[in-house]
Design a protein around this motif. Structure first.
Motif, PDB file in Angstrom:
ATOM      1  N   GLY A  13     -47.579  10.148  14.505  1.00 35.35           N
ATOM      2  CA  GLY A  13     -48.005   9.469  15.727  1.00 35.35           C
ATOM      3  C   GLY A  13     -47.047   8.367  16.136  1.00 35.35           C
ATOM      4  N   PHE A  14     -46.596   7.576  15.154  1.00 38.19           N
ATOM      5  CA  PHE A  14     -45.657   6.488  15.444  1.00 38.19           C
ATOM      6  C   PHE A  14     -44.331   7.030  15.967  1.00 38.19           C
ATOM      7  N   SER A  15     -43.770   8.030  15.298  1.00 41.61           N
ATOM      8  CA  SER A  15     -42.469   8.561  15.716  1.00 41.61           C
ATOM      9  C   SER A  15     -42.550   9.192  17.100  1.00 41.61           C
ATOM     10  N   GLN A  16     -43.668   9.857  17.389  1.00 39.67           N
ATOM     11  CA  GLN A  16     -43.824  10.462  18.710  1.00 39.67           C
ATOM     12  C   GLN A  16     -43.886   9.399  19.794  1.00 39.67           C
ATOM     13  N   THR A  17     -44.623   8.320  19.542  1.00 39.36           N
ATOM     14  CA  THR A  17     -44.761   7.259  20.540  1.00 39.36           C
ATOM     15  C   THR A  17     -43.450   6.527  20.765  1.00 39.36           C
ATOM     16  N   VAL A  18     -42.746   6.172  19.697  1.00 43.25           N
ATOM     17  CA  VAL A  18     -41.523   5.393  19.838  1.00 43.25           C
ATOM     18  C   VAL A  18     -40.440   6.189  20.546  1.00 43.25           C
ATOM     19  N   PHE A  19     -40.309   7.467  20.242  1.00 44.81           N
ATOM     20  CA  PHE A  19     -39.278   8.263  20.895  1.00 44.81           C
ATOM     21  C   PHE A  19     -39.667   8.616  22.329  1.00 44.81           C
ATOM     22  N   MET A  20     -40.971   8.758  22.594  1.00 46.39           N
ATOM     23  CA  MET A  20     -41.413   8.987  23.970  1.00 46.39           C
ATOM     24  C   MET A  20     -41.049   7.793  24.844  1.00 46.39           C
ATOM     25  N   ILE A  49     -35.658  -1.834  20.577  1.00 44.57           N
ATOM     26  CA  ILE A  49     -36.526  -2.754  19.828  1.00 44.57           C
ATOM     27  C   ILE A  49     -37.888  -2.877  20.511  1.00 44.57           C
ATOM     28  N   TYR A  50     -37.887  -2.933  21.846  1.00 45.68           N
ATOM     29  CA  TYR A  50     -39.145  -3.007  22.595  1.00 45.68           C
ATOM     30  C   TYR A  50     -40.004  -1.781  22.328  1.00 45.68           C
ATOM     31  N   ALA A  51     -39.390  -0.579  22.337  1.00 47.75           N
ATOM     32  CA  ALA A  51     -40.145   0.655  22.089  1.00 47.75           C
ATOM     33  C   ALA A  51     -40.730   0.652  20.681  1.00 47.75           C
ATOM     34  N   ILE A  52     -39.966   0.174  19.713  1.00 45.94           N
ATOM     35  CA  ILE A  52     -40.460   0.119  18.338  1.00 45.94           C
ATOM     36  C   ILE A  52     -41.614  -0.877  18.224  1.00 45.94           C
ATOM     37  N   PHE A  53     -41.475  -2.036  18.873  1.00 48.92           N
ATOM     38  CA  PHE A  53     -42.522  -3.062  18.808  1.00 48.92           C
ATOM     39  C   PHE A  53     -43.837  -2.546  19.395  1.00 48.92           C
ATOM     40  N   VAL A  54     -43.773  -1.951  20.593  1.00 47.48           N
ATOM     41  CA  VAL A  54     -44.999  -1.444  21.222  1.00 47.48           C
ATOM     42  C   VAL A  54     -45.609  -0.337  20.370  1.00 47.48           C
ATOM     43  N   SER A  55     -44.773   0.515  19.790  1.00 49.49           N
ATOM     44  CA  SER A  55     -45.280   1.611  18.962  1.00 49.49           C
ATOM     45  C   SER A  55     -45.887   1.114  17.661  1.00 49.49           C
ATOM     46  N   CYS A  56     -45.519  -0.087  17.230  1.00 48.20           N
ATOM     47  CA  CYS A  56     -46.078  -0.673  16.007  1.00 48.20           C
ATOM     48  C   CYS A  56     -47.436  -1.330  16.244  1.00 48.20           C
ATOM     49  N   PHE A 112     -49.922   1.507  28.107  1.00 46.60           N
ATOM     50  CA  PHE A 112     -49.033   2.663  27.956  1.00 46.60           C
ATOM     51  C   PHE A 112     -48.981   3.475  29.251  1.00 46.60           C
ATOM     52  N   VAL A 113     -50.151   3.676  29.865  1.00 46.46           N
ATOM     53  CA  VAL A 113     -50.207   4.420  31.132  1.00 46.46           C
ATOM     54  C   VAL A 113     -49.506   3.635  32.238  1.00 46.46           C
ATOM     55  N   PHE A 114     -49.781   2.343  32.324  1.00 50.16           N
ATOM     56  CA  PHE A 114     -49.160   1.501  33.351  1.00 50.16           C
ATOM     57  C   PHE A 114     -47.643   1.507  33.219  1.00 50.16           C
ATOM     58  N   GLU A 115     -47.141   1.372  32.001  1.00 52.91           N
ATOM     59  CA  GLU A 115     -45.695   1.378  31.795  1.00 52.91           C
ATOM     60  C   GLU A 115     -45.076   2.727  32.185  1.00 52.91           C
ATOM     61  N   GLY A 116     -45.775   3.802  31.861  1.00 53.39           N
ATOM     62  CA  GLY A 116     -45.264   5.122  32.210  1.00 53.39           C
ATOM     63  C   GLY A 116     -45.119   5.312  33.713  1.00 53.39           C
ATOM     64  N   PHE A 117     -46.149   4.947  34.470  1.00 52.92           N
ATOM     65  CA  PHE A 117     -46.087   5.099  35.926  1.00 52.92           C
ATOM     66  C   PHE A 117     -45.108   4.092  36.548  1.00 52.92           C
ATOM     67  N   THR A 118     -44.977   2.913  35.934  1.00 52.70           N
ATOM     68  CA  THR A 118     -43.984   1.950  36.424  1.00 52.70           C
ATOM     69  C   THR A 118     -42.571   2.490  36.254  1.00 52.70           C
ATOM     70  N   CYS A 119     -42.305   3.104  35.119  1.00 47.24           N
ATOM     71  CA  CYS A 119     -40.994   3.724  34.896  1.00 47.24           C
ATOM     72  C   CYS A 119     -40.723   4.798  35.945  1.00 47.24           C
TER      73      CYS A 119
END
Length: 266
Positions: A42-49, A91-98, A131-138
């Motif tokens: 789950g962690f690896s999927q989230t961080v790489f996504m 680093i930001y992606a890793i932090f949020v995924s943690c 997570f949803v908000f960040e995705g649509f913002t991107c």
């Protein structure tokens, strides 16, 4: 450089996440790591996504600056700043995924290994909606930058039509085609997953079948990005372009002087 980062990000995610999911499918939940293996998947999927979509955003912003602010490009997108941006986003992606590991939501098995979509605790709801908000913002940033870059490229070609065959313009065109293809694939195949996350969090239109469709489309997106890069690079290869010109443009760009017979004088 951004192309290499994006290909590397998707390759690592495909190699790590997909291989773990395949192992889980054939070996079973317990033999593929059990609870702790599920957390890692789950962690690896989230961080790489997250890292993948942030790299697409960075590439779109880079092309936007290159075309809209060419005189500021060297200062805004220097090598040091680009490396800093890539490292910072990673680093930001890793932090949020943690965060789910720290107790803000949690990773676990719910037909697949991921953070819990329907966690309605204050922390769990915050994580899912963020997570949803960040995705649509991107997605919004990608669309804005690409539309602006395309508009600027068209305007440049109208103002300076003589330069449309220059190497710089060809590079701009190739990169715009590449970014539009990547962005369209990313938005089309990632939006269903974000919509399903939002629906699960608010208990709207709950459906495991629709959830699986969103997950599968997102997996297709991650597997296609790197291949799209390589395919478009192949299409714009000088030898391929020359073959296209020979097949479809024969005789159109011939030099008229080449058809005039030469005469000799004694």
């Amino acid at each position: 450089m951004y192309r290499i980062e994006e290909i590397t990000s998707n390759t690592y995610r495909a190699a790590l996440c997909a291989s773990l999911q395949v192992a889980n499918y054939f070996l079973g939940y317990c033999d593929s790591g059990g609870y702790h293996g599920c957390i890692f998947r789950g962690f690896s999927q989230t961080v790489f996504m997250m890292a993948s979509r942030l790299m697409v955003v960075l590439m779109s912003v880079e092309r936007f600056i290159a075309l809209r602010y060419p005189f500021k490009y060297s200062s805004l997108m220097s090598k040091e700043k680009v490396i800093g941006a890539v490292v910072g986003l990673g680093i930001y992606a890793i932090f949020v995924s943690c965060l789910p590991i720290m107790g803000v939501n949690s990773y676990g098995y719910q037909s697949w290994c991921d953070f819990h979509w329907n966690d309605r605790s204050s922390g769990g709801r915050f994580f899912v909606l963020y997570f949803v908000f960040e995705g649509f913002t991107c997605m919004a940033v990608i669309v804005f930058c690409n539309i602006s870059a395309i508009y600027e490229l068209i305007r440049m070609n109208k103002v300076h039509p003589i330069d449309t065959r220059s190497k710089l313009d060809k590079d701009h065109t190739k990169f715009i085609v590449m970014m539009v293809a990547i962005s369209v694939v990313y938005i089309v195949f990632s939006s269903p997953l974000l919509v399903r996350l939002f629906c699960n969090q608010l208990a709207i239109d709950l459906s495991k079948q629709k959830d699986f469709v969103g997950i599968r489309l997102n997996i297709v997106n991650n597997m296609m990005n790197a291949h799209l890069f390589l395919f478009i690079q192949f299409l714009f290869h000088p030898k391929v372009l020359e073959k296209w010109r020979r097949c479809f443009g024969r005789g159109r760009n011939e030099d008229p002087s080449s058809t005039v017979p030469t005469t000799t004088t004694s």
